[in-house]
Design a protein around this motif. Sequence first.
Motif, PDB file in Angstrom:
ATOM      1  N   ASP A 215       0.841  -1.194   0.000  1.00  0.00           N
ATOM      2  CA  ASP A 215       0.000   0.000   0.000  1.00  0.00           C
ATOM      3  C   ASP A 215       0.877   1.246   0.000  1.00  0.00           C
ATOM      4  OD1 ASP A 215       0.768  -1.112   2.450  1.00  0.00           O
ATOM      5  OD2 ASP A 215      -0.736  -0.006   3.585  1.00  0.00           O
ATOM      6  N   VAL A 216       0.561   2.195  -0.878  1.00  0.00           N
ATOM      7  CA  VAL A 216       1.381   3.392  -1.030  1.00  0.00           C
ATOM      8  C   VAL A 216       0.502   4.640  -1.083  1.00  0.00           C
ATOM      9  CG1 VAL A 216       3.273   2.227  -2.234  1.00  0.00           C
ATOM     10  CG2 VAL A 216       1.358   3.166  -3.553  1.00  0.00           C
ATOM     11  N   SER A 217       1.127   5.777  -0.870  1.00  0.00           N
ATOM     12  CA  SER A 217       0.510   7.075  -1.099  1.00  0.00           C
ATOM     13  C   SER A 217       1.277   7.753  -2.231  1.00  0.00           C
ATOM     14  CB  SER A 217       0.579   7.944   0.162  1.00  0.00           C
ATOM     15  OG  SER A 217      -0.169   7.374   1.213  1.00  0.00           O
ATOM     16  N   TYR A 218       0.607   8.636  -2.981  1.00  0.00           N
ATOM     17  CA  TYR A 218       1.296   9.301  -4.087  1.00  0.00           C
ATOM     18  C   TYR A 218       0.620  10.627  -4.394  1.00  0.00           C
ATOM     19  CZ  TYR A 218      -2.630   7.822  -6.973  1.00  0.00           C
ATOM     20  OH  TYR A 218      -3.889   7.665  -7.486  1.00  0.00           O
ATOM     21  N   ILE A 219       1.392  11.521  -5.000  1.00  0.00           N
ATOM     22  CA  ILE A 219       0.873  12.783  -5.508  1.00  0.00           C
ATOM     23  C   ILE A 219       1.516  13.041  -6.865  1.00  0.00           C
ATOM     24  CG2 ILE A 219       0.471  13.796  -3.235  1.00  0.00           C
ATOM     25  CD1 ILE A 219       3.073  15.417  -3.657  1.00  0.00           C
ATOM     26  N   VAL A 220       0.843  13.849  -7.698  1.00  0.00           N
ATOM     27  CA  VAL A 220       1.406  14.266  -8.979  1.00  0.00           C
ATOM     28  C   VAL A 220       1.561  15.776  -8.932  1.00  0.00           C
ATOM     29  CG1 VAL A 220       1.100  14.352 -11.478  1.00  0.00           C
ATOM     30  CG2 VAL A 220       0.340  12.338 -10.196  1.00  0.00           C
ATOM     31  N   LYS A 221       2.782  16.238  -9.113  1.00  0.00           N
ATOM     32  CA  LYS A 221       3.080  17.663  -9.044  1.00  0.00           C
ATOM     33  C   LYS A 221       2.660  18.362 -10.335  1.00  0.00           C
ATOM     34  CE  LYS A 221       6.943  18.864  -7.172  1.00  0.00           C
ATOM     35  NZ  LYS A 221       8.398  19.011  -6.988  1.00  0.00           N
ATOM     36  N   ALA A 222       2.681  19.680 -10.317  1.00  0.00           N
ATOM     37  CA  ALA A 222       2.242  20.479 -11.461  1.00  0.00           C
ATOM     38  C   ALA A 222       3.099  20.223 -12.697  1.00  0.00           C
ATOM     39  CB  ALA A 222       2.276  21.960 -11.096  1.00  0.00           C
ATOM     40  N   ASN A 223       4.370  19.884 -12.500  1.00  0.00           N
ATOM     41  CA  ASN A 223       5.248  19.628 -13.652  1.00  0.00           C
ATOM     42  C   ASN A 223       5.107  18.212 -14.196  1.00  0.00           C
ATOM     43  OD1 ASN A 223       6.484  18.158 -11.647  1.00  0.00           O
ATOM     44  ND2 ASN A 223       8.541  18.992 -11.988  1.00  0.00           N
ATOM     45  N   SER A 229       5.276   7.351  -1.760  1.00  0.00           N
ATOM     46  CA  SER A 229       5.789   7.044  -0.426  1.00  0.00           C
ATOM     47  C   SER A 229       4.975   5.919   0.183  1.00  0.00           C
ATOM     48  CB  SER A 229       5.714   8.285   0.472  1.00  0.00           C
ATOM     49  OG  SER A 229       4.358   8.638   0.718  1.00  0.00           O
ATOM     50  N   THR A 230       5.475   5.373   1.299  1.00  0.00           N
ATOM     51  CA  THR A 230       4.648   4.444   2.066  1.00  0.00           C
ATOM     52  C   THR A 230       3.507   5.243   2.681  1.00  0.00           C
ATOM     53  OG1 THR A 230       5.822   4.769   4.153  1.00  0.00           O
ATOM     54  CG2 THR A 230       6.717   3.109   2.643  1.00  0.00           C
ATOM     55  N   THR A 231       2.506   4.555   3.167  1.00  0.00           N
ATOM     56  CA  THR A 231       1.366   5.262   3.753  1.00  0.00           C
ATOM     57  C   THR A 231       1.751   6.028   5.012  1.00  0.00           C
ATOM     58  OG1 THR A 231       0.751   3.214   4.902  1.00  0.00           O
ATOM     59  CG2 THR A 231      -0.352   3.691   2.809  1.00  0.00           C
ATOM     60  N   SER A 232       2.917   5.685   5.583  1.00  0.00           N
ATOM     61  CA  SER A 232       3.396   6.413   6.760  1.00  0.00           C
ATOM     62  C   SER A 232       4.338   7.551   6.391  1.00  0.00           C
ATOM     63  CB  SER A 232       4.109   5.456   7.723  1.00  0.00           C
ATOM     64  OG  SER A 232       3.203   4.494   8.227  1.00  0.00           O
ATOM     65  N   GLY A 233       4.603   7.719   5.094  1.00  0.00           N
ATOM     66  CA  GLY A 233       5.373   8.877   4.657  1.00  0.00           C
ATOM     67  C   GLY A 233       6.808   8.636   4.276  1.00  0.00           C
ATOM     68  N   THR A 234       7.302   7.420   4.331  1.00  0.00           N
ATOM     69  CA  THR A 234       8.673   7.155   3.908  1.00  0.00           C
ATOM     70  C   THR A 234       8.762   7.233   2.393  1.00  0.00           C
ATOM     71  OG1 THR A 234       9.095   5.732   5.816  1.00  0.00           O
ATOM     72  CG2 THR A 234      10.572   5.488   3.921  1.00  0.00           C
ATOM     73  N   ALA A 235       9.632   8.121   1.890  1.00  0.00           N
ATOM     74  CA  ALA A 235       9.719   8.360   0.449  1.00  0.00           C
ATOM     75  C   ALA A 235      10.239   7.134  -0.295  1.00  0.00           C
ATOM     76  CB  ALA A 235      10.632   9.553   0.180  1.00  0.00           C
ATOM     77  N   LEU A 236       9.560   6.809  -1.399  1.00  0.00           N
ATOM     78  CA  LEU A 236      10.005   5.734  -2.287  1.00  0.00           C
ATOM     79  C   LEU A 236      10.465   6.300  -3.627  1.00  0.00           C
ATOM     80  CD1 LEU A 236       7.153   3.139  -1.556  1.00  0.00           C
ATOM     81  CD2 LEU A 236       9.467   3.191  -0.595  1.00  0.00           C
ATOM     82  N   VAL A 237       9.749   7.297  -4.122  1.00  0.00           N
ATOM     83  CA  VAL A 237      10.166   8.017  -5.326  1.00  0.00           C
ATOM     84  C   VAL A 237       9.964   9.500  -5.068  1.00  0.00           C
ATOM     85  CG1 VAL A 237       9.804   8.444  -7.788  1.00  0.00           C
ATOM     86  CG2 VAL A 237       9.530   6.133  -6.889  1.00  0.00           C
ATOM     87  N   ASP A 238      11.054  10.267  -5.090  1.00  0.00           N
ATOM     88  CA  ASP A 238      10.954  11.723  -5.084  1.00  0.00           C
ATOM     89  C   ASP A 238      11.884  12.207  -6.182  1.00  0.00           C
ATOM     90  OD1 ASP A 238      13.381  11.246  -3.753  1.00  0.00           O
ATOM     91  OD2 ASP A 238      12.562  11.787  -1.790  1.00  0.00           O
ATOM     92  N   SER A 239      12.932  12.934  -5.854  1.00  0.00           N
ATOM     93  CA  SER A 239      13.898  13.300  -6.885  1.00  0.00           C
ATOM     94  C   SER A 239      14.808  12.125  -7.240  1.00  0.00           C
ATOM     95  CB  SER A 239      14.746  14.484  -6.403  1.00  0.00           C
ATOM     96  OG  SER A 239      15.405  14.159  -5.186  1.00  0.00           O
ATOM     97  N   ALA A 240      14.696  11.054  -6.456  1.00  0.00           N
ATOM     98  CA  ALA A 240      15.468   9.829  -6.698  1.00  0.00           C
ATOM     99  C   ALA A 240      14.603   8.632  -6.325  1.00  0.00           C
ATOM    100  CB  ALA A 240      16.751   9.841  -5.874  1.00  0.00           C
TER     101      ALA A 240
END
Length: 574
Positions: A215-223, A229-240
Motif C-alpha cells: 500500500d502506497v501514497s502518491y501525488i502528482v506535481k504540477a510539472n 511514499s509508504t502510507t506512513s510517509g517514507t519516500a520511495l520516489v521523489d527526486s530519486a
Amino acid sequence: MSFAAIRSIATSALMASQVRMQVASTNIANADVAGYTKKTTVQIATASTGAGTGTVVTAVTSEVDKYLLADVVSAASALGAADVTDAKADALQALFGSTTSSSGTGTSIADTITSLQTALTSLAGTAESGTLNSLAVSSLDAVASELRELSAGVQGLRADADSQIADAVDVANTALDTIAALNEQIVAAKALGQSTADLEDTRNNALETLGGVLDVSYIVKANGEMRVSTTSGTALVDSAVHHLSYTPAAVVTDDTVFAGITVSGKDVSSEIGSGAIGALLEQRDDVLPGVQSALDALAGQLIDTLNAAYNTGSSLPPPTTLTGTTAVAGADPLNATGTLRVATTDSDGNIVSHADLDLSGIATMDDLVTALNGIDGISASIASGTLVITSTDGNGIAIADIDSSVDSAGFSDYFGLNDLLVGSDAGSIRVRSDILAGTTAFATATLDTSGTPDVGDAVLNHSGTFVQSLETAMAADSSYAATGGIRASSTDLAGYAALIVSDAASKASSAATALETKQSTYDTASDALTSSTGVNVDEESARLSELEQYYSAAAQLLDTLNAMFDALLSAARS
C-alpha cells in the motif's frame, strides 16, 4: 479574403483533421489494451490581426480522474493481500486434511489420535498380545510423526512466505524504477509542450502494479512528476528512487528472527499494511505462528498426558535401568510425601527384592540418591543432570507409588523415569527410541502395591486396566488457552486436534470469501476508471467518420481554391 488566407485555413483544417483521425484510429486500435486510456485532442482557432487564420491541434491528452485512479490503486493493494491470504489458507487446509471424507473416515491429526485411542482399547482387551502391543506403538508413532510433519509444513509455509516477500520486493523495486524513469520523460515532454498521455498511462500501470504488492501514497506535481511514499510517509520516489531492501532467512524455524524490509536503512516493515507484502508479513509473523502455537499446545498436552499415565506402569520384562528426563542437581530440594515401592524382579515379574521408601523425611536430591542406594540390589546416581536408577544384580527394576508424590506428580512421572514420549513441542515430539525400536516393549504391566510380597511372588503383571487408563487419560478434557485464532476451550486431545483442523478450514473459507469480495471491489473500481477513461469503439468510429468528412471538405476546399487559382492564371496569360 485573399487566396493565401483561404489556403492557410483549408490547409490547417486538413492537418488538424488528419491528427484527430490518427488519434481516433489509435484509440480504436488500443481499445482492448489493458491500462490504455482514451486520448483526446485539444484544438484551437488561430487568428491574426483580428481575422481567423485557421485551426491547430495544440495537444493530445488523456483525462484520468485522480480519485478513480486512487480507488483502483487502493483496490489493487487489497486484492493483492486477499490473493496471498487465500493461497496460504488453501495450502494450510491441504496440509491439515479433513475430519471427514467420502469414505466416511477422516484424514486429519484428529483421526490419527482417535486411531491411537482405538489401538489402546484393543490392547487393553488382551494386554499380553505382542501383535496388539506393536500396533499400539505404530499408532503412537503415527501421531508423533504427523505432528512433526504438520509442524514442518507450517514452517515450510512460513519459509515460502519469506521467500515470496523477497520476490515481491523485487516487483516493487522494478515498478519504482519504471515510475522514476517515466517521471523524467514526462517532465521533459511537458517542458517542450509534447504529449505525455501515453507515458502517463504506462506510469499509472506501474503504480497499480506497485499497489498490488504494498500500500502506497502518491501525488502528482504540477510539472507532471509523481512522488510515491509508504502510507506512513517514507519516500520511495521523489527526486530519486529509494529501493526496498530485504534478505530472506536461509532457514526458517519457529524461533527464526527475520530481517526487516528497509528503505535507505530504515525498517519499514511495520509501515506495510496491505498488498501482497503486507499479507505475506501477516502470514509469516502472525497467522502461521499462531497455528504452530496451537500444534505445540496439542503436542505438549499429549506428551504430558501420556507420560503421566505411562509412568505408573512398567514393561514386562522390566528394564534393568531407569533413566530420568527431568533436569535435577544434588542440592535441589525434594518436595515429596508418601511411600514409594521400589522392587527388583526377574524377567517373569517375580519379586527378588523390594523396599517401601518413605519420601517425607528426604530433604534433597542427594538424600534421595543415598536412600535409594540403601535398597538391596539398587544403585542410584545423578548422571548428566538426571536421576538414574540401576539394578546391581541384572534383574529388572519396577517402581510404584503407594501414596507418594513429588510436587503433586507421581514419583516416576516427576523424574521422567519411564516416559513414553520425548520432546517438548510438535516439532520435536517422538516415541522413546528404545520402545520404537522394539528393544523395550510398550508398557502393559503394573507393580502390585497391595501388600508385603515374599521373594518369588508375581508382583509385575500385564494389566488391561493400566492400558485402558492411557486411553482414558487421552479422552479426558484439558484446558487450552486461546491461540492462533482458536478460542480458549476445554476438550480432549482429539477434540482439540479437530478444532485446529476446523480452524484451518474456516480460515480457507473466510479467505475465499474475502478474495471474492476484494476481486469484486477491484473490478468495480477498474470498470469505473475504464468507463471514465476507456475507449468506446462506437463513439470513436462515429468520430472517425465525422473527421473523414471534415478532411474531405477541407481537401475539396483546397481543390476548389486550386481550380480558381489556375483559372485566374489562364485568364492573365490570355
